[in-house]
Design a protein around this motif. Structure first.
Motif, short mmCIF file in Angstrom:
data_model
loop_
_atom_site.label_atom_id
_atom_site.label_comp_id
_atom_site.label_asym_id
_atom_site.label_seq_id
_atom_site.Cartn_x
_atom_site.Cartn_y
_atom_site.Cartn_z
N ASP A 1 -4.98 -1.26 -6.68
CA ASP A 1 -3.57 -1.07 -6.39
C ASP A 1 -3.23 0.41 -6.60
N CYS B 1 0.01 0.92 -9.42
CA CYS B 1 -0.14 0.72 -10.86
C CYS B 1 -1.59 0.85 -11.31
N THR C 1 -4.13 -1.27 -10.85
CA THR C 1 -4.81 -2.52 -11.18
C THR C 1 -5.91 -2.81 -10.18
N CYS D 1 -1.04 -5.50 -6.25
CA CYS D 1 -1.07 -6.65 -7.14
C CYS D 1 0.17 -7.51 -6.97
N CYS E 1 4.92 -3.68 -6.27
CA CYS E 1 4.11 -2.48 -6.08
C CYS E 1 4.07 -2.11 -4.59
ZN LIG Z 1 0.53 -3.12 -9.01
#
Ligand SMILES: [Zn+2]
Length: 89
Positions: free
Chosen positions: A51, A54, A56, A77, A81
């Motif tokens: 991602d 963020c 992830t 995610c 986002c």
């Molecule tokens: Zn995210």
């Protein structure tokens, strides 16, 4: 004489049991298959995507995708986002 023999036997039994307990404890502690491996990285070999908002990492099957104008696909995610990324660019 008999008492001495009985005492010796008792000591041998106690020592043997203690040694056995220590040995089985070592074996149990060394074996990794006691629930400790659960919760590790899921499904090895699956290509994870990142991602960009963020950071992830997640498998593409559970990611939310966004096709960019250039043809590249971005993975997120959550919709939060994705919206953030879409608002940025
Ligand atoms: Zn995210």
């Amino acid at each position: 004489m008999l008492l001495r023999f009985a005492l010796t036997l008792l000591v041998i039994m106690l020592v043997g049991r203690a040694i056995w307990r220590v040995l089985s404890g070592i074996v149990e502690g060394a074996s990794p298959s006691r629930g400790a491996r659960r919760g590790g990285p899921p499904e090895r070999g699956v290509q994870m995507v990142r991602d960009p908002v963020c950071g992830t990492f997640l498998p593409p099957s559970s990611a939310i995708t966004l096709a960019e104008r250039g043809g590249a696909v971005r993975y997120f995610c959550s919709e939060k986002c994705r919206n953030e990324y879409a608002a940025r660019s």
